[in-house]
Design an enzyme around this catalytic site. Structure first.
Site, PDB file in Angstrom:
ATOM      1  CG  ASP A  33       1.445  24.013 -12.352  1.00  0.00           C
ATOM      2  OD1 ASP A  33       0.361  24.562 -12.370  1.00  0.00           O
ATOM      3  OD2 ASP A  33       2.571  24.761 -12.058  1.00  0.00           O
TER       4      ASP A  33
ATOM      5  CD  GLU B 164      -2.401  26.046 -14.532  1.00  0.00           C
ATOM      6  OE1 GLU B 164      -2.673  26.342 -13.571  1.00  0.00           O
ATOM      7  OE2 GLU B 164      -1.372  25.814 -15.109  1.00  0.00           O
TER       8      GLU B 164
ATOM      9  CB  CYS C 105       2.295  19.228   7.510  1.00  0.00           C
ATOM     10  SG  CYS C 105       2.625  19.432   5.683  1.00  0.00           S
TER      11      CYS C 105
ATOM     12  CG  ASP D 205       6.589  25.572 -10.904  1.00  0.00           C
ATOM     13  OD1 ASP D 205       5.670  26.448 -10.578  1.00  0.00           O
ATOM     14  OD2 ASP D 205       7.708  26.096 -11.658  1.00  0.00           O
TER      15      ASP D 205
HETATM   16 ZN    ZN Z   1       0.915  20.839   4.823  1.00  0.00          ZN
END
Ligand code: ZN
Length: 449
Positions: A258, A347, A422, A429
C-alpha cells in the site's frame, strides 16, 4: 544503473557465443565526462538530429496541407501522399543530404548536398528519421483510435532550447564481432565515430556481463540533462541465474503493498504481519518544496536577464534532483519487494489517485507510486514474481482487516483505523496493506453481494 527498456522487435531470441539466450531487455545509464571537443561534437549531433526530424515533419506537413487545399478545391487531391515508413524516411533523407534529389540543398560553388553531412555520424540522421516516422505513426494511430492513452497531437518541431539535446548511435556489430560500442577500459566507453569517452561511476557489472557474453548492446543514446551528458546503453541480457530467481528464501504468501501517507510503501502479508515500511516521503516532499521555491524565483526574474538564466538552471537542477531522489528511493523498494516476495498485490493507481487526499498524498508521491509500479512490472519478470492489481472498486483503506466490516467514510487525516464492530485498532496503512495481501478476484465477488 540497470533498468528496463522497451523490448526490441525480434522474433527469435539472440544467442551469444557462450550459448546464453539473450532475452531480457535492459538499459544501463552512465554519466559521461566528455572532452571539450567531444562536447562540441555531441552538441552538433543533437543539432543534426533536430534538423533531420524537422526536415521530415516539414515535408509531411507541407504534403498534408497541399492535399487538404486540393481536396477543398476539387474534392480529390492530385498530389500523392508521402510514405511515412521508417525506411522511406531514411532513404529520402540520405538521397536528399547527398545531393541526389531535385530539392537537395546546393552551395554557391554548385556542390550539391548538405555541406556538413560528413561531420556527423550517419547513424544520427538515420535514428532521427526513425524517430520522426514513429512520432507520426503515433499521431496517426491516435487519430484513428488505434492507440491507447491520451491523444497524441501532430509531432512538434524540435526547436533548439525546447527539446532535450539527444541523439542515438547504433551498435551495428553482430555477436562475436568486435563491438562498435564497447568499454575500452574501466572508465572509457568507445562509441562509433566519437571514440573513447570518459565514463563516471562503476562499470564493472556491465563490463563483466559483456565479457561473459551475457549482454548485447543495441544502441547508445546520448542525452544532455542539467548540463551533463548521459549515455543509456540499451540491449538484451541473459536471464538471471536460477539461484537468483529461486523463491526458496522469499516470503511464500501473497504480500500487499500500500502507498502509505507518511511512508513510501507499506508491505504486509495475509497473516497481518508488517513486513516492511519504506520511508522517504518527507525527503521527496522537501525536494518538491525546494523545486517550488525555484519556480517562484524564476517567475520573478526579467526575461532575457542574467538572473533568469541562473534561475532557470537552478530550476533544472532541482527538477533533476527530485527525479533522481524518487528513482533512487523507489529502486530500493522495488528491489526489496522482488527479492523478498513471491507474489505481490498492488492497488489500482487510477482509483488510488482519486480516493486519497491531494494535500496528503502530493503529486510527488503519486509519481513515486507510478514509478514503483513501472519498476515492479519489469523486475518481477526478472525474478519470477507474480504481480496482481486489486480491483479499482476494492476499498483497501476502508475495510477492516479484522472482521471485514467496510466503513462508509474514513477521514483522510485518520492515522489509526478503529473498527466499530470488532474494536480493532490498527495503523491505517498497515490495515490497507493487509487487505491488499488478502485480495483475490473471488473475495471481491463475495463481498459485493
Ligand atoms: Zn473489524
Amino acid at each position: 544503473m540497470e533498468t528496463s527498456a522497451t523490448p526490441p522487435r525480434r522474433t527469435s531470441p539472440l544467442v551469444s557465443r557462450t550459448g546464453e539466450v539473450l532475452s531480457r531487455p535492459v538499459t544501463f545509464q552512465f554519466a559521461l565526462d566528455p572532452t571539450a571537443e567531444q562536447r562540441g561534437l555531441f552538441a552538433r549531433c543533437a543539432g543534426a538530429r533536430r534538423f533531420a526530424v524537422n526536415h521530415h515533419l516539414a515535408r509531411v506537413k507541407a504534403n498534408l496541407d497541399t492535399r487538404a487545399i486540393e481536396r477543398a478545391e476539387t474534392g480529390e487531391p492530385v498530389t500523392p501522399s508521402l510514405s511515412w515508413s521508417k525506411f522511406s524516411f531514411i532513404n529520402e533523407f540520405n538521397a536528399w543530404k547527398n545531393g541526389k534529389l531535385d530539392d537537395s540543398p546546393e552551395a554557391d560553388d554548385g556542390a550539391r548536398g548538405l555541406s556538413w553531412r560528413h561531420e556527423i555520424p550517419g547513424d544520427v540522421f538515420e535514428s532521427a528519421s526513425v524517430d520522426a516516422a514513429q512520432a507520426l505513426a503515433n499521431w496517426s494511430d491516435s487519430k484513428k483510435g488505434k492507440r491507447r492513452g491520451a491523444s497524441v497531437g501532430f509531432p512538434r518541431f524540435a526547436a533548439k532550447g525546447k527539446v532535450v539535446p539527444s541523439f542515438r548511435l547504433r551498435n551495428r556489430s553482430g555477436l562475436g564481432e568486435t563491438q562498435a560500442v564497447r568499454f575500452s577500459d574501466a572508465t572509457h566507453l568507445r562509441l562509433p565515430v566519437v571514440g573513447a569517452v570518459k565514463v563516471l561511476g562503476p562499470t564493472r557489472q556491465v563490463r563483466r556481463m559483456l565479457e561473459a557474453g551475457r549482454l548485447h548492446i543495441y544502441s547508445a543514446t546520448l542525452t544532455e540533462r542539467g548540463g551533463r551528458w548521459l549515455v543509456s546503453l540499451t540491449g538484451v541480457a541473459a536471464q538471471f541465474h536460477p539461484a537468483r530467481r529461486s523463491t526458496r528464501d522469499r516470503h511464500p504468501a501473497g504480500v500487499g503493498v500500500d502507498r502509505g501517507i507518511t511512508s513510501l510503501a507499506v508491505c504486509a502479508d495475509t497473516e497481518g504481519t508488517l513486513l516492511a515500511a519504506f520511508e522517504g516521503v518527507r525527503e521527496l516532499r522537501n525536494a518538491e518544496a525546494r523545486l517550488t521555491c525555484a519556480q517562484k524565483a524564476l517567475a520573478r526574474t526579467t526575461p532575457g536577464s542574467k538572473g533568469r538564466t541562473k534561475a532557470k538552471s537552478r530550476l533544472n537542477r532541482r527538477h533533476r534532483k527530485v527525479a533522481l531522489t524518487r528513482r533512487h528511493l523507489v529502486h530500493q523498494v522495488s528491489s526489496w519487494l522482488v527479492t523478498h516476495c513471491t507474489s505481490l498485490v498492488l492497488e489500482d493507481l487510477n482509483v488510488a489517485g482519486m480516493v486519497k487526499n491531494r494535500s496528503l498524498a502530493t503529486s510527488v508521491h503519486d509519481a513515486a507510486m507510478g514509478e514503483l509500479s513501472r519498476q515492479i512490472a519489469y523486475k518481477a519478470k526478472w525474478y519470477g514474481v507474480e504481480v496482481t492489481y486489486a480491483d479499482r472498486f476494492f476499498a483497501s483503506s476502508k475495510t477492516c482487516s479484522g472482521c471485514g466490516e467496510v466503513k462508509s467514510v474514513l477521514s483522510l487525516g485518520t492515522r489509526i483505523y478503529v473498527c466499530a464492530s470488532c474494536d480493532l485498532s490498527i495503523d491505517r496503512d498497515l490495515n490497507a496493506a493487509i487487505n491488499l495481501a488478502r485480495w483475490t478476484p473471488v473475495l471481491r465477488a463475495t463481498s459485493s453481494t
